[in-house]
Design a protein around this motif. Structure first.
Motif, PDB file in Angstrom:
ATOM      1  N   THR A 192       0.821  -1.205   0.000  1.00  0.00           N
ATOM      2  CA  THR A 192       0.000   0.000   0.000  1.00  0.00           C
ATOM      3  C   THR A 192       0.858   1.259   0.000  1.00  0.00           C
ATOM      4  O   THR A 192       0.543   2.239  -0.689  1.00  0.00           O
ATOM      5  CB  THR A 192      -0.932  -0.002   1.225  1.00  0.00           C
ATOM      6  OG1 THR A 192      -1.753  -1.178   1.184  1.00  0.00           O
ATOM      7  CG2 THR A 192      -1.823   1.224   1.247  1.00  0.00           C
ATOM      8  N   GLY A 193       1.958   1.240   0.737  1.00  0.00           N
ATOM      9  CA  GLY A 193       2.861   2.392   0.743  1.00  0.00           C
ATOM     10  C   GLY A 193       3.479   2.652  -0.612  1.00  0.00           C
ATOM     11  O   GLY A 193       3.718   3.806  -0.991  1.00  0.00           O
ATOM     12  N   GLY A 194       3.744   1.577  -1.377  1.00  0.00           N
ATOM     13  CA  GLY A 194       4.251   1.752  -2.730  1.00  0.00           C
ATOM     14  C   GLY A 194       3.206   2.339  -3.654  1.00  0.00           C
ATOM     15  O   GLY A 194       3.514   3.173  -4.514  1.00  0.00           O
ATOM     16  N   ALA A 195       1.945   1.912  -3.478  1.00  0.00           N
ATOM     17  CA  ALA A 195       0.857   2.479  -4.276  1.00  0.00           C
ATOM     18  C   ALA A 195       0.696   3.965  -4.000  1.00  0.00           C
ATOM     19  O   ALA A 195       0.456   4.765  -4.914  1.00  0.00           O
ATOM     20  CB  ALA A 195      -0.445   1.736  -3.980  1.00  0.00           C
ATOM     21  N   ILE A 196       0.861   4.349  -2.744  1.00  0.00           N
ATOM     22  CA  ILE A 196       0.783   5.769  -2.385  1.00  0.00           C
ATOM     23  C   ILE A 196       1.930   6.536  -3.027  1.00  0.00           C
ATOM     24  O   ILE A 196       1.744   7.652  -3.536  1.00  0.00           O
ATOM     25  CB  ILE A 196       0.772   5.925  -0.856  1.00  0.00           C
ATOM     26  CG1 ILE A 196      -0.560   5.417  -0.291  1.00  0.00           C
ATOM     27  CG2 ILE A 196       1.004   7.380  -0.445  1.00  0.00           C
ATOM     28  CD1 ILE A 196      -0.618   5.326   1.217  1.00  0.00           C
ATOM     29  N   GLY A 197       3.123   5.954  -3.039  1.00  0.00           N
ATOM     30  CA  GLY A 197       4.250   6.603  -3.699  1.00  0.00           C
ATOM     31  C   GLY A 197       4.004   6.834  -5.177  1.00  0.00           C
ATOM     32  O   GLY A 197       4.315   7.907  -5.714  1.00  0.00           O
ATOM     33  N   LEU A 198       3.423   5.838  -5.845  1.00  0.00           N
ATOM     34  CA  LEU A 198       3.106   5.990  -7.260  1.00  0.00           C
ATOM     35  C   LEU A 198       2.061   7.079  -7.475  1.00  0.00           C
ATOM     36  O   LEU A 198       2.147   7.856  -8.442  1.00  0.00           O
ATOM     37  CB  LEU A 198       2.600   4.673  -7.833  1.00  0.00           C
ATOM     38  CG  LEU A 198       3.655   3.581  -8.046  1.00  0.00           C
ATOM     39  CD1 LEU A 198       2.981   2.253  -8.380  1.00  0.00           C
ATOM     40  CD2 LEU A 198       4.630   3.976  -9.156  1.00  0.00           C
ATOM     41  N   GLU A 199       1.078   7.176  -6.589  1.00  0.00           N
ATOM     42  CA  GLU A 199       0.064   8.218  -6.736  1.00  0.00           C
ATOM     43  C   GLU A 199       0.659   9.610  -6.527  1.00  0.00           C
ATOM     44  O   GLU A 199       0.231  10.577  -7.170  1.00  0.00           O
ATOM     45  CB  GLU A 199      -1.107   7.983  -5.787  1.00  0.00           C
ATOM     46  CG  GLU A 199      -2.041   6.878  -6.233  1.00  0.00           C
ATOM     47  CD  GLU A 199      -2.585   7.103  -7.640  1.00  0.00           C
ATOM     48  OE1 GLU A 199      -2.867   8.254  -8.021  1.00  0.00           O
ATOM     49  OE2 GLU A 199      -2.720   6.100  -8.373  1.00  0.00           O
ATOM     50  N   LEU A 200       1.648   9.733  -5.657  1.00  0.00           N
ATOM     51  CA  LEU A 200       2.343  11.019  -5.541  1.00  0.00           C
ATOM     52  C   LEU A 200       2.985  11.378  -6.874  1.00  0.00           C
ATOM     53  O   LEU A 200       2.934  12.531  -7.315  1.00  0.00           O
ATOM     54  CB  LEU A 200       3.398  10.954  -4.440  1.00  0.00           C
ATOM     55  CG  LEU A 200       2.902  11.051  -3.004  1.00  0.00           C
ATOM     56  CD1 LEU A 200       4.064  10.836  -2.034  1.00  0.00           C
ATOM     57  CD2 LEU A 200       2.251  12.412  -2.745  1.00  0.00           C
ATOM     58  N   GLY A 201       3.605  10.383  -7.513  1.00  0.00           N
ATOM     59  CA  GLY A 201       4.197  10.639  -8.819  1.00  0.00           C
ATOM     60  C   GLY A 201       3.157  11.013  -9.852  1.00  0.00           C
ATOM     61  O   GLY A 201       3.353  11.954 -10.632  1.00  0.00           O
TER      62      GLY A 201
END
Length: 241
Positions: free
Chosen positions: A121-130
């Motif tokens: 989930t933290g990786g998905a959040i990182g991608l959404e920031l991008g």
């Protein structure tokens, strides 16, 4: 080991009071900074240890919270919170930006040199920031190969590295292919590493909790994935020696 200073930081996001973990390297100078997103179970001592390890390498590191201080041991309870979150890019972005604001406000952090590393989930959040156009030097996601809204991946302004286990039923080949097609079409500098024989959350050592089928630790690939993450940072966000 150099002297690392740590403290908890409370901040609001997603209608909750989040409690993140800030780790500072020795010295008083500004340093490149790394935002660290936890697995869907939430922030625990293992993720805090990732921040401490990066601070020992010279980074300002902030492991952010996604559940208002909770860490889930029951997978059904965790999924009941995580699945609606993963289906809502705006909520993920709110959580990510709130944590990013905390990191940028830290005097030791160079706000122009920040990377995001996330797990699940933290990786998905990182991608959404991008996808939201955040000013980042790199995005790394392990087991969080999610796709976004059409066309928004073109707003990613930095290299993306992704890692996933070949036997991960939560991120199966079709999901990996969809992620790769989205990032490729956006013209992003990207890499995908598939770790042979690894399941979901292969990077996380066993803890005292029930896990979903398809979740399991792979110690060899866990070390390799961490090495790959550090290599991404060395390339895109080097620390002055």
């Amino acid at each position: 080991m150099t002297t690392v200073t740590t403290r908890s930081v409370a901040y609001p996001a997603d209608g909750l009071t989040m409690v993140g973990h800030l780790a500072l390297p020795a010295g008083a100078d500004r340093r490149p900074a790394v935002l660290i997103g936890p697995e869907g179970t939430g922030l625990n001592d293992f993720q805090r240890g990732r921040a401490d390890a990066l601070a020992d390498m010279g980074y300002v590191a902030f492991a952010f919270d996604i559940h208002g201080g909770r860490w889930f041991t029951d997978p059904e309870e965790m999924m009941a919170r995580v699945m609606p979150l993963l289906a809502d890019p705006d909520r993920m972005r709110e959580i990510g930006h709130a944590a990013l604001d905390v990191l940028r406000a830290e005097p030791r952090a160079d706000p122009g040199r920040i990377a995001v590393i996330g797990y699940g989930t933290g990786g998905a959040i990182g991608l959404e920031l991008g996808r939201d156009g955040a000013d980042l030097r790199a995005i790394g996601t392990v087991n969080g190969l999610t796709t976004g809204r059409p066309g928004e991946a073109a707003r990613i302004r930095c290299p993306v590295w992704a890692g996933v286990g070949s036997e991960d039923p939560i991120m199966p080949p079709a999901q990996r292919d969809a992620f790769a097609a989205e990032i490729l079409a956006a013209g992003v500098d990207w890499r995908l590493v598939v770790y042979g024989g690894a399941l979901h959350a292969f990077h996380h050592p066993p803890v005292n909790q029930r896990v979903r089928p398809g979740v399991g630790h792979h110690p060899v690939h866990a070390r390799r994935a961490w090495s790959d993450v550090v290599g991404l940072l060395d390339e895109c966000l080097p620390v002055a020696k």
